[in-house]
Design an enzyme around this catalytic site. Structure first.
Site, short mmCIF file in Angstrom:
data_model
loop_
_atom_site.label_atom_id
_atom_site.label_comp_id
_atom_site.label_asym_id
_atom_site.label_seq_id
_atom_site.Cartn_x
_atom_site.Cartn_y
_atom_site.Cartn_z
N ARG A 174 0.17 -10.43 10.44
CA ARG A 174 1.48 -9.86 10.77
C ARG A 174 2.58 -10.87 10.51
O ARG A 174 3.74 -10.53 10.41
CB ARG A 174 1.56 -9.45 12.26
CG ARG A 174 0.61 -8.36 12.70
CD ARG A 174 0.62 -7.16 11.83
NE ARG A 174 -0.48 -7.24 10.87
CZ ARG A 174 -0.57 -6.49 9.77
NH1 ARG A 174 0.39 -5.64 9.49
NH2 ARG A 174 -1.58 -6.61 8.94
N ASP B 56 -4.61 7.98 3.76
CA ASP B 56 -4.17 6.64 4.11
C ASP B 56 -5.05 6.08 5.24
O ASP B 56 -5.63 6.85 5.99
CB ASP B 56 -2.71 6.74 4.59
CG ASP B 56 -2.05 5.38 4.66
OD1 ASP B 56 -2.62 4.42 4.11
OD2 ASP B 56 -0.97 5.28 5.27
N GLU B 57 -5.13 4.77 5.34
CA GLU B 57 -5.90 4.13 6.43
C GLU B 57 -7.32 4.68 6.50
O GLU B 57 -7.81 5.02 7.59
CB GLU B 57 -5.21 4.35 7.79
CG GLU B 57 -3.76 3.90 7.85
CD GLU B 57 -3.59 2.40 8.02
OE1 GLU B 57 -4.57 1.65 7.82
OE2 GLU B 57 -2.46 1.99 8.33
N LYS C 114 0.80 -1.21 0.00
CA LYS C 114 0.00 0.00 0.00
C LYS C 114 0.84 1.27 0.00
O LYS C 114 0.60 2.19 -0.79
CB LYS C 114 -0.88 -0.06 1.25
CG LYS C 114 -1.66 1.13 1.56
CD LYS C 114 -2.24 0.98 2.95
CE LYS C 114 -1.12 1.21 3.96
NZ LYS C 114 -1.66 1.45 5.32
N THR C 115 1.83 1.32 0.88
CA THR C 115 2.64 2.53 0.97
C THR C 115 3.42 2.75 -0.33
O THR C 115 3.55 3.87 -0.81
CB THR C 115 3.60 2.44 2.17
OG1 THR C 115 2.85 2.07 3.31
CG2 THR C 115 4.27 3.77 2.43
N GLN D 77 -9.38 -4.31 8.11
CA GLN D 77 -8.44 -3.94 9.16
C GLN D 77 -8.93 -2.76 9.98
O GLN D 77 -8.14 -2.05 10.61
CB GLN D 77 -7.06 -3.62 8.56
CG GLN D 77 -6.38 -4.84 7.98
CD GLN D 77 -4.95 -4.54 7.58
OE1 GLN D 77 -4.09 -4.30 8.42
NE2 GLN D 77 -4.68 -4.57 6.28
#
Length: 810
Positions: A660, A277-278, A47-48, A308
């Site tokens: 994770r 973002d997010e 994503k980043t 998430q």
DNA sequence: AGCAAAATGATTTTT
DNA sequence: TCATTTTGCT
């Protein structure tokens, strides 16, 4: 081929070659610059990277990919294009070709990238500076919601009645202020806790309701009316102290935009492209804020993962991302489902858990990575056993060439860390705990900061009350309360009142002590004005003359850590002075620290195992992950079991936790667990049952974890287990024995006091506790209260709020 | 005003 | 269980 067609083809090829390291979907997201765009980015889908590359694309090529605009072209131009597309261009030719390709490229300062954490904003800037060079990256507006809003409000806050150096109150300050408000309003904490009031006010601000609007919505509901009163007083006191809480930063900015269209317009014009973002973690105000800003150019790109979304309790609404397509017309949706992080088995487990949720967009992660080990599920006897298992497994791993830092332990609640810590200590495993309490939450640091805040803004009543008797100066709560009442009465700040303590009969007894205190602060304020005095000198002088440092130095060996922390704060002030882009000053330092958290400085460099909550782990990855405490009542938690929505949130948290892990995942559940002083027996978590048998490798001496059907988790069994009446009944007894005022009594008390307030009329002779006898000159209703102008025999004419002044007929 | 004893009540926490 | 807050006492 006509040159126009060839040019367009070459342009696409040049651009695509520039972003070759990405997969198809990622590249689509990078090139789709115009209009609303929703990127549903699964865990570990890069994503980043997409965000950074998209930013770079806009700076370099503008909207070229979606445009058919073709410039006037010479033969030389076309040759440069061809060479660039084939990768045979010289540096000069290449940059010439790029400039031919670009359509309305945009300088970095016209792009806004909003994140939630400073860490994410920092990361973004760092990666941008690698891609675009540090000059461009510095210009980029990449900041958190809160810091960006603070920036806007520092500039235009005067239009809402705040100064440009307003103080930012954090949650602890808000709590203190609210407690004071409830006390003033005579609202019993048993009936309305400060926590409940604050969360309700937070919700009001999220819905953009002002105190007055909230009040009219409250109607006849007693509780809501109480909250409305608390809200209005709380907000008034914030404004009087020239302070905003975290929620205000967004609420006030949106209000500013609504009230002052020219301000909104200037920001709309500036930001041609906006990225958030997010997005799954945004709340309603944040949505409104983003929507308003993007209405100029309409180029809004949001990135997020509905699966998430784990911050509902902080006000995040998953609906923002679920409804994005309907809220923004002609929206493009791109799903990033290829995962670069985990093994197929881990992803399958995560997919199967999250697929049980109803309220989601739907996404299936896949990977080219190998299948990997199965999920190892371990049953242990108790939390000690659990810790021992983790420690042993880490040591085995290290013996087999893993590093300590390859392991992470992610738990649901901080309380679970204790037992694990003990086990790690016993085995000599180096570890760090992330989260828990922060440096700036230490009592002594908060006190020291309160001194600094008071020097910066003497209207900061919360700061003042915090340190006025710290160290002990013989100024007790009673005195401060009296002073506060006077301040409320005359509409002055607490500081102003104690500055002139002699003038007020009620506190004149303490006036020598108060004078001594204000002299100290006044001297420090003078120092602060002096441009030749550095910030750290101001700080160390403050510690000296207030006696604050001495207090802890004399407190003995056990408090040595506090002295150390106070020195640590000195070095962080010096750090700030060194690194500050502008002229460093007190206001700047306070600004920076107000919006800073130190979870930001987690560095993966040192070789130690990390322990943290599942929440704190979002965005991170580890080769090996332990998930202890997979038990009904722990995860999902007791409070969530009966609420379907909460359960979905915990399931999302479970999804975050599982994803994770890169290579190996251990899930642990214990047969017995000591919690809050009593031992509980918990069944294995239903989330375990959500993972198909074939993905699990079960290490379990008993039958319990080997596949229990979900139906066994509902119903009476749990009623008995979790609702055993011992604690509940004692709680009831306690409350009854507590001697609190009953609701009926309480209502009566309030209503009499408010009705008397409005009974005062001009011409009445009254007696005021502080000012003595006087005659009412004028009375005007203000909010819930009445403003009286009274001519006193001794002290002259004063304006007083009727509810706060204890007036009696003379 | 200040202290010791008793009561209370406990997820998660980007800012 | 344990940390924090309120209370009761001097």
């Amino acid at each position: 081929m006509p040159y126009k067609t060839e040019f367009l083809m070459l342009r696409k090829r040049i651009m695509e070659n520039d972003f070759l390291r990405m997969n198809d979907r990622q590249r689509q997201a990078v090139f789709h610059t115009e209009g609303p765009l929703l990127i549903l980015a699964g865990a570990g889908s890069g994503k980043t990277t997409v965000l950074v590359n998209r930013f770079a694309n806009i700076v370099k090529y503008g909207r070229a990919y979606q445009s058919t605009r073709v410039p006037m072209l010479s033969d030389d131009d076309m040759n440069a294009m061809r060479a660039a597309a084939n990768g045979t261009a010289s540096e000069q030719e290449y940059s010439h070709a790029v400039s031919l390709c670009a359509v309305d490229p945009v300088p970095a300062w016209r792009i806004l990238a909003i994140t939630f954490t400073n860490k994410a904003a920092g990361e973004l800037k760092e990666r941008l500076s690698l891609m675009l060079g540090s000059e461009q990256a510095r210009e980029a507006q990449a900041s958190t919601f809160h810091s960006f809003c603070a920036q806007i409000l520092r500039r235009y806050g005067d239009r809402l009645g705040y100064s440009n150096r307003f103080t930012i109150y954090d949650t602890d300050d808000s709590r203190r202020l609210m407690k004071q408000c409830l006390q003033t309003l005579n609202i019993n904490e048993r009936l309305l806790s400060h926590k409940a009031a604050l969360s309700e006010i937070g919700r009001a601000k999220d819905n953009l309701l002002s105190p007055d609007e909230y009040k009219s919505q409250a109607g006849k509901d007693f509780r809501l009316q109480q909250i409305a009163k608390a809200y209005s007083l709380y907000q008034r006191r914030l404004m009087e102290a020239d302070a905003m809480d975290f929620d205000d930063l967004l609420y006030m900015t949106v209000r500013l935009f609504t009230k002052e269209p020219d301000v909104l317009e200037s920001y709309q014009n500036r930001f041609r492209y906006i990225m958030v973002d997010e997005y799954q973690d945004t709340n309603h105000v944040q949505y409104r804020f983003v929507k308003m800003l993007s209405e100029g150019w309409g180029n809004l790109c949001v990135v997020g993962d509905d699966d998430q979304s784990i911050y509902k309790f902080r006000g995040a609404t998953i609906e923002n991302i679920l409804n994005f397509e309907t809220e923004f017309n002609n929206c493009r949706v791109i799903r990033l489902e290829q995962n670069y992080r985990s093994t197929q088995n881990i992803l399958d487990a995560a997919n199967s858990v999250i697929s049980k949720n109803e309220n989601r967009k739907g996404k299936v992660l896949w990977t080219n990575n190998k299948k990997g080990d199965k999920i190892q599920v371990n049953s242990v006897i108790n939390e000690e056993d659990e810790g021992r298992f983790i420690a042993d497994t880490i040591q085995d791993g290290v013996a087999a060439n893993r590093r300590y830092s390859d392991f992470a332990v992610l738990y649901r609640t901080n309380a679970q860390s204790n037992a694990i810590e003990r086990a790690l200590v016993k085995s000599g495993i180096p570890y760090r705990i992330i989260g828990g309490h922060r440096f700036f939450d230490n009592l002594e640091i908060r006190d020291a900061m309160a001194y600094l805040r008071l020097i910066n803004n003497p209207g900061d009543n919360v700061a003042l009350r915090r340190i006025i008797n710290q160290p002990k100066r013989g100024i007790g709560e009673a005195t401060v309360d009296k002073a506060m009442r006077i301040a409320d009465g005359i509409g002055a700040s607490l500081y102003d009142v104690i500055l002139n303590a002699d003038n007020y009969a009620d506190i004149s007894r303490a006036s020598v002590k108060l004078k001594h205190f204000t002299d100290m602060i006044e001297n420090l304020r003078k120092m602060n004005q002096d441009k030749n005095v550095s910030l750290h000198l101001l700080y160390t002088t403050m510690l000296e003359i207030t006696g604050y440092l001495a207090m802890w130095e004399q407190a003995g060996e056990s408090e040595a850590g506090r002295v150390e922390n106070l020195n640590e704060l000195a070095s962080s002030i010096i750090d700030y002075e060194k690194n500050s882009p502008e002229q460093p000053d007190l206001a700047g330092f306070l600004e920076e620290t107000a919006l800073m958290t130190d979870i930001d400085n987690y560095d993966a460099g040192t070789d130690s195992t990390v322990l943290m909550t599942m929440h704190a782990a979002k965005g991170l990855e580890f080769p090996v992950v332990f998930l202890p405490g997979f038990e009904e009542g722990i995860f999902p938690g007791m409070q969530t079991i009966l609420q379907p929505e909460e359960l979905e949130e915990d399931r999302r948290l479970c999804y975050v936790a599982i994803t994770r892990a890169k290579e190996k995942l251990y899930i642990i559940h214990s047969q017995r667990r000591m919690l809050y002083g009593t031992t509980k027996r918990n069944l294995p978590s239903r989330f375990l049952a959500d993972i198909p048998q074939c993905l699990k490798d079960i290490h379990d001496p008993s039958f319990l974890s080997s596949g229990i059907s979900p139906s066994q988790y509902e119903g009476e069994y749990y009623q008995i287990r979790y609702k055993k009446p011992d604690r509940t009944s004692t709680f009831n007894i306690r409350e009854n024995a507590g001697g609190g005022i009953s609701a009926a009594n309480f209502a009566q008390k309030r209503s009499t006091s408010t009705t008397t307030a409005s009974h005062w009329k001009p011409g009445d002779i009254v007696c005021h506790k502080v000012f003595g006898n006087g005659k009412i000159l004028a009375s005007s209703p203000m909010g819930n209260d009445t403003l009286l102008e009274i001519s006193f025999e001794k002290v002259g004419t004063k304006k007083i709020m009727a509810n706060y002044a204890h007036l009696t007929k003379a």
